[in-house]
Design a protein around this motif. Structure first.
Motif, PDB file in Angstrom:
ATOM      1  N   LYS A 253       0.844  -1.192   0.000  1.00 34.08           N
ATOM      2  CA  LYS A 253       0.000   0.000   0.000  1.00 34.08           C
ATOM      3  C   LYS A 253       0.879   1.241   0.000  1.00 34.08           C
ATOM      4  CE  LYS A 253      -4.211   0.304   2.589  1.00 34.08           C
ATOM      5  NZ  LYS A 253      -4.768   0.410   3.914  1.00 34.08           N
ATOM      6  N   ALA A 254       0.560   2.182  -0.862  1.00 34.32           N
ATOM      7  CA  ALA A 254       1.329   3.423  -0.821  1.00 34.32           C
ATOM      8  C   ALA A 254       1.122   4.052   0.558  1.00 34.32           C
ATOM      9  CB  ALA A 254       0.836   4.362  -1.901  1.00 34.32           C
ATOM     10  N   ALA A 255       2.204   4.545   1.154  1.00 34.29           N
ATOM     11  CA  ALA A 255       2.078   5.121   2.497  1.00 34.29           C
ATOM     12  C   ALA A 255       1.167   6.343   2.442  1.00 34.29           C
ATOM     13  CB  ALA A 255       3.458   5.521   3.000  1.00 34.29           C
ATOM     14  N   GLN A 256       0.060   6.259   3.132  1.00 35.70           N
ATOM     15  CA  GLN A 256      -0.826   7.431   3.174  1.00 35.70           C
ATOM     16  C   GLN A 256      -1.324   7.615   4.603  1.00 35.70           C
ATOM     17  OE1 GLN A 256      -3.944   6.363   0.373  1.00 35.70           O
ATOM     18  NE2 GLN A 256      -5.197   5.583   2.010  1.00 35.70           N
ATOM     19  N   PRO A 257      -1.518   8.878   5.023  1.00 37.96           N
ATOM     20  CA  PRO A 257      -1.957   9.098   6.400  1.00 37.96           C
ATOM     21  C   PRO A 257      -3.335   8.467   6.632  1.00 37.96           C
ATOM     22  CG  PRO A 257      -1.641  11.179   5.208  1.00 37.96           C
ATOM     23  CD  PRO A 257      -1.434  10.087   4.235  1.00 37.96           C
ATOM     24  N   LEU A 258      -3.593   8.105   7.878  1.00 40.11           N
ATOM     25  CA  LEU A 258      -4.867   7.463   8.222  1.00 40.11           C
ATOM     26  C   LEU A 258      -6.041   8.417   7.930  1.00 40.11           C
ATOM     27  CD1 LEU A 258      -6.151   4.982   9.674  1.00 40.11           C
ATOM     28  CD2 LEU A 258      -6.050   6.343  11.773  1.00 40.11           C
ATOM     29  N   VAL A 259      -7.057   7.897   7.251  1.00 38.89           N
ATOM     30  CA  VAL A 259      -8.267   8.695   6.996  1.00 38.89           C
ATOM     31  C   VAL A 259      -9.287   8.317   8.074  1.00 38.89           C
ATOM     32  CG1 VAL A 259     -10.053   9.255   5.311  1.00 38.89           C
ATOM     33  CG2 VAL A 259      -7.771   8.563   4.541  1.00 38.89           C
ATOM     34  N   PHE A 260      -9.844   9.321   8.774  1.00 45.50           N
ATOM     35  CA  PHE A 260     -10.782   9.018   9.861  1.00 45.50           C
ATOM     36  C   PHE A 260     -11.929  10.023   9.837  1.00 45.50           C
ATOM     37  CE2 PHE A 260      -7.366  11.716  11.398  1.00 45.50           C
ATOM     38  CZ  PHE A 260      -8.069  12.787  11.945  1.00 45.50           C
ATOM     39  N   ALA A 261     -12.920   9.836  10.743  1.00 41.29           N
ATOM     40  CA  ALA A 261     -14.016  10.806  10.885  1.00 41.29           C
ATOM     41  C   ALA A 261     -14.175  11.109  12.375  1.00 41.29           C
ATOM     42  CB  ALA A 261     -15.294  10.206  10.324  1.00 41.29           C
ATOM     43  N   ARG A 262     -14.886  12.220  12.655  1.00 38.66           N
ATOM     44  CA  ARG A 262     -15.110  12.589  14.063  1.00 38.66           C
ATOM     45  C   ARG A 262     -16.553  12.284  14.442  1.00 38.66           C
ATOM     46  NH1 ARG A 262     -10.727  15.568  15.738  1.00 38.66           N
ATOM     47  NH2 ARG A 262      -9.443  16.246  14.006  1.00 38.66           N
ATOM     48  N   THR A 263     -16.764  12.038  15.748  1.00 39.93           N
ATOM     49  CA  THR A 263     -18.105  11.621  16.218  1.00 39.93           C
ATOM     50  C   THR A 263     -19.200  12.619  15.838  1.00 39.93           C
ATOM     51  OG1 THR A 263     -17.462  12.617  18.325  1.00 39.93           O
ATOM     52  CG2 THR A 263     -17.473  10.198  18.215  1.00 39.93           C
ATOM     53  N   GLU A 264     -18.843  13.931  15.780  1.00 41.13           N
ATOM     54  CA  GLU A 264     -19.884  14.934  15.534  1.00 41.13           C
ATOM     55  C   GLU A 264     -20.107  15.184  14.039  1.00 41.13           C
ATOM     56  OE1 GLU A 264     -21.744  15.521  18.103  1.00 41.13           O
ATOM     57  OE2 GLU A 264     -20.241  14.258  19.090  1.00 41.13           O
ATOM     58  N   GLU A 265     -19.286  14.564  13.174  1.00 39.07           N
ATOM     59  CA  GLU A 265     -19.548  14.701  11.734  1.00 39.07           C
ATOM     60  C   GLU A 265     -20.785  13.892  11.378  1.00 39.07           C
ATOM     61  OE1 GLU A 265     -15.972  15.275   8.934  1.00 39.07           O
ATOM     62  OE2 GLU A 265     -15.263  13.859  10.449  1.00 39.07           O
ATOM     63  N   LEU A 266     -21.341  14.179  10.199  1.00 43.39           N
ATOM     64  CA  LEU A 266     -22.573  13.515   9.774  1.00 43.39           C
ATOM     65  C   LEU A 266     -22.265  12.328   8.863  1.00 43.39           C
ATOM     66  CD1 LEU A 266     -24.632  16.740   8.937  1.00 43.39           C
ATOM     67  CD2 LEU A 266     -24.349  15.565  11.145  1.00 43.39           C
ATOM     68  N   VAL A 267     -23.245  11.455   8.705  1.00 45.01           N
ATOM     69  CA  VAL A 267     -23.075  10.281   7.845  1.00 45.01           C
ATOM     70  C   VAL A 267     -22.661  10.711   6.440  1.00 45.01           C
ATOM     71  CG1 VAL A 267     -24.352   8.416   6.690  1.00 45.01           C
ATOM     72  CG2 VAL A 267     -24.622   8.769   9.154  1.00 45.01           C
ATOM     73  N   SER A 268     -23.267  11.796   5.929  1.00 44.47           N
ATOM     74  CA  SER A 268     -22.931  12.260   4.567  1.00 44.47           C
ATOM     75  C   SER A 268     -21.442  12.618   4.465  1.00 44.47           C
ATOM     76  CB  SER A 268     -23.791  13.462   4.183  1.00 44.47           C
ATOM     77  OG  SER A 268     -23.617  14.491   5.138  1.00 44.47           O
ATOM     78  N   HIS A 269     -20.873  13.167   5.548  1.00 42.41           N
ATOM     79  CA  HIS A 269     -19.445  13.490   5.524  1.00 42.41           C
ATOM     80  C   HIS A 269     -18.608  12.213   5.399  1.00 42.41           C
ATOM     81  CE1 HIS A 269     -20.649  17.226   8.031  1.00 42.41           C
ATOM     82  NE2 HIS A 269     -20.591  17.522   6.745  1.00 42.41           N
ATOM     83  N   ALA A 270     -18.987  11.228   6.184  1.00 43.23           N
ATOM     84  CA  ALA A 270     -18.220   9.970   6.176  1.00 43.23           C
ATOM     85  C   ALA A 270     -18.293   9.308   4.800  1.00 43.23           C
ATOM     86  CB  ALA A 270     -18.760   9.024   7.248  1.00 43.23           C
ATOM     87  N   ILE A 271     -19.504   9.307   4.229  1.00 44.46           N
ATOM     88  CA  ILE A 271     -19.657   8.660   2.910  1.00 44.46           C
ATOM     89  C   ILE A 271     -18.846   9.421   1.847  1.00 44.46           C
ATOM     90  CG2 ILE A 271     -21.311   8.095   1.070  1.00 44.46           C
ATOM     91  CD1 ILE A 271     -23.311   7.374   3.285  1.00 44.46           C
ATOM     92  N   GLY A 272     -18.880  10.732   1.915  1.00 43.39           N
ATOM     93  CA  GLY A 272     -18.103  11.553   0.980  1.00 43.39           C
ATOM     94  C   GLY A 272     -16.622  11.232   1.069  1.00 43.39           C
ATOM     95  N   ARG A 273     -16.129  11.084   2.292  1.00 46.89           N
ATOM     96  CA  ARG A 273     -14.702  10.801   2.481  1.00 46.89           C
ATOM     97  C   ARG A 273     -14.342   9.404   1.969  1.00 46.89           C
ATOM     98  NH1 ARG A 273     -13.818  12.821   8.003  1.00 46.89           N
ATOM     99  NH2 ARG A 273     -14.728  14.595   6.923  1.00 46.89           N
ATOM    100  N   MET A 274     -15.251   8.441   2.192  1.00 44.41           N
ATOM    101  CA  MET A 274     -14.990   7.077   1.692  1.00 44.41           C
ATOM    102  C   MET A 274     -14.871   7.077   0.170  1.00 44.41           C
ATOM    103  SD  MET A 274     -17.680   4.992   3.973  1.00 44.41           S
ATOM    104  CE  MET A 274     -17.229   3.999   5.342  1.00 44.41           C
ATOM    105  N   LYS A 275     -15.778   7.848  -0.468  1.00 44.57           N
ATOM    106  CA  LYS A 275     -15.751   7.915  -1.940  1.00 44.57           C
ATOM    107  C   LYS A 275     -14.456   8.569  -2.400  1.00 44.57           C
ATOM    108  CE  LYS A 275     -20.646   8.141  -3.103  1.00 44.57           C
ATOM    109  NZ  LYS A 275     -21.695   9.150  -3.108  1.00 44.57           N
ATOM    110  N   LYS A 276     -14.114   9.677  -1.749  1.00 42.11           N
ATOM    111  CA  LYS A 276     -12.934  10.440  -2.174  1.00 42.11           C
ATOM    112  C   LYS A 276     -11.660   9.600  -2.096  1.00 42.11           C
ATOM    113  CE  LYS A 276     -10.306  14.566  -1.092  1.00 42.11           C
ATOM    114  NZ  LYS A 276     -10.025  15.532  -0.047  1.00 42.11           N
ATOM    115  N   PHE A 277     -11.527   8.824  -1.018  1.00 40.75           N
ATOM    116  CA  PHE A 277     -10.290   8.068  -0.830  1.00 40.75           C
ATOM    117  C   PHE A 277     -10.400   6.605  -1.289  1.00 40.75           C
ATOM    118  CE2 PHE A 277      -9.835  11.651   2.107  1.00 40.75           C
ATOM    119  CZ  PHE A 277      -8.545  12.077   1.791  1.00 40.75           C
ATOM    120  N   HIS A 278     -11.536   6.265  -1.916  1.00 44.37           N
ATOM    121  CA  HIS A 278     -11.765   4.884  -2.384  1.00 44.37           C
ATOM    122  C   HIS A 278     -11.529   3.878  -1.258  1.00 44.37           C
ATOM    123  CE1 HIS A 278     -11.958   6.493  -6.407  1.00 44.37           C
ATOM    124  NE2 HIS A 278     -10.800   7.081  -6.213  1.00 44.37           N
ATOM    125  N   ILE A 279     -12.144   4.130  -0.107  1.00 41.38           N
ATOM    126  CA  ILE A 279     -12.010   3.202   1.016  1.00 41.38           C
ATOM    127  C   ILE A 279     -13.403   2.804   1.502  1.00 41.38           C
ATOM    128  CG2 ILE A 279      -9.726   3.897   1.827  1.00 41.38           C
ATOM    129  CD1 ILE A 279     -10.997   5.841   3.715  1.00 41.38           C
TER     130      ILE A 279
END
Ligand code: PMP
Length: 452
Positions: free
Chosen positions: A339-365
């Motif tokens: 795996k190419a070394a990349q910083p850990l992608v995470f979410a915060r408890t107060e973010e919304l589901v739409s934020h998490a889904i957007g981030r998953m799409k962006k980073f293909h995870i």
């Protein structure tokens, strides 16, 4: 004074070099005919010059004419040298599977290069067989070489390669091993050697995705044996006239991975920097080990130079992408090697589901650890999202704190892989804590990607 009148006169008389390490398990004397010493860096110089000379002699090639050939590169190089010395134009039709280096080299010696798709039937008008034929018909004063069916190809090896090997081994050769593409090398060399001593055994190296081995053994041309492969220079989806099956005692097939790995080993263990079909030939010889004894003299042919493969078999990133590097997987951190070394992608408890889904799409995870000011407190992945979706389809604006699953287990770098896999059965991912306190995520996919 001792000099060649032009570069073509330096073709041939290549050295025969003993192999000392890479074939150590073969009891015989193993000698490599190293054809990279030709001026075009491959054996193909020999037949290119011979095909041109024969075509000039019987008028197929006229002064100032255009030479056209479907070539994987090495024949093109030989033709290019001869075209320059003798004043012809050259068009090379090449399949897109061939390395970029090969195309650049052809252009460097004045050839016009036409690139065609690999994965089409030979009869398809886009195939390099069809395109070369069409160009030959459309171009005035053109001559289509057709190395596959042109008898001057094998004849060059009958006149040169065979006699050189016979003389260099003082007639002691017992086996000859060569990759088979057009068949010119093996058939011409074999004809000469068998005329001298019919007991000499001739072995052809074939590749998975090619028809030769099965056709030789059964007489059946099996279209199901045809699929695309990585190995360059050998194997075919047609039966070229230059393959004289009656002169070949047997074929062995070598996988793309083995051919690539052994190409590297020849360079590293012998200091002989040669191409991909040489790797296939050495692995093929090892597969045939049982056929050789201590008194034998086995000659293996190395067709071309390693320099044409620096972007492929001699490139670690390419080898890793193909899954050809046996990276040793023992502990958790080994799972992250590819795996190419990349910083850990995470979410915060107060973010919304739409934020998490957007981030998953962006980073293909497909999974995210969830954090708050105290550390890792939850996780979001397909399972958690689906579970909540069944309860509430309009969850886009729900805070992750209400949706998230349990936090992923945290392991250290040296946790044995055998302990990681059961954790991945229960969780979508695990978090690996490095010695310097950073975290990486290991997913099910990371584990599966290590299977080769
Ligand atoms: N190895 C390489 C690298 C080649 O370019 C070729 C020619 N296609 C071969 C092996 C096979 O040689 P031949 O065409 O004489 O069978």
């Amino acid at each position: 004074m001792k000099y060649a009148k032009n570069i073509l006169e330096t073709i041939g008389n290549t050295p025969l070099v003993q192999l000392n390490k890479v074939t150590a398990e073969i009891p015989a004397l193993v000698l490599a005919k190293v054809e990279t010493f030709n001026p075009g860096n491959s054996i193909k110089d020999r037949m290119a010059v011979k095909m041109i000379a024969d075509a000039e002699a019987d008028g197929r090639l006229q002064p100032g004419g255009t030479i056209i050939e479907g070539t994987s590169g090495n024949t093109g190089m030989g033709l290019a040298l001869a075209a320059i010395v003798k004043g012809y134009k050259l068009i090379c039709v090449i399949s897109d599977k061939q390395s970029k280096e090969k195309m650049d080299i052809l252009r460097a010696v004045g050839a016009e290069v036409v690139v065609c798709p690999t994965d089409v039937e030979p009869e398809d008008p886009r195939s390099y067989y069809s395109v070369s034929k069409r160009l030959a018909e459309e171009t005035p004063n053109a001559w289509y070489v057709n190395q596959y069916d042109n008898p001057s190809n094998a004849q060059a090896h009958y006149e040169q390669t065979g006699p050189e090997i016979w003389e260099q081994t003082e007639g002691k050769i017992t086996h000859f091993i060569s990759g088979v593409g057009t068949g010119g090398t093996i058939s011409g060399t074999a004809k000469y050697l068998k005329e001298k001593n019919p007991n000499i055994k001739i072995w052809g190296i074939d590749t998975y995705g090619s028809v030769f081995k099965k056709y030789h053994e059964t007489g059946i041309f099996d279209q199901d044996q045809v699929y695309s492969y990585v190995t360059e220079g050998i194997g075919e989806d047609i039966l070229p006239k230059n393959v004289d099956f009656s002169l070949i005692d047997g074929f062995t097939k070598v996988t793309d991975k083995d051919a690539a790995v052994y190409t590297r080993r020849i360079a590293l263990e012998e200091g002989i920097f040669v191409g991909n079909s040489a790797g296939a030939a050495i692995k093929g010889m090892l597969q045939l080990k049982a056929h050789f004894s201590a008194d034998d003299v086995v000659v293996v042919l190395f067709h071309d130079s390693g320099s044409r493969y620096v972007g492929k078999m001699f490139n670690d990133d390419w080898m890793r992408e193909q899954g050809y590097l046996d990276d040793h997987i023992a502990v958790a951190k080994d799972l992250l090697q590819t795996k190419a070394a990349q910083p850990l992608v995470f979410a915060r408890t107060e973010e919304l589901v739409s934020h998490a889904i957007g981030r998953m799409k962006k980073f293909h995870i497909a999974q995210l650890p969830v954090i708050d000011s105290t550390g890792f407190v939850g996780s979001i992945d397909q399972d958690t999202l689906l579970k909540h979706y069944l309860i509430d389809k309009d969850m886009a604006d729900t805070p992750l704190r209400e949706v998230m699953g349990k936090p992923y287990p945290i392991i250290d770098e040296d946790t044995p892989v055998d302990q990681v896999s059961p954790l991945l059965e229960q969780h979508a991912a695990v978090l690996l804590k490095t010695k310097d306190g950073k975290h990486n995520l290991i997913s099910k996919t990371d584990l599966i990607n290590t299977i080769k």
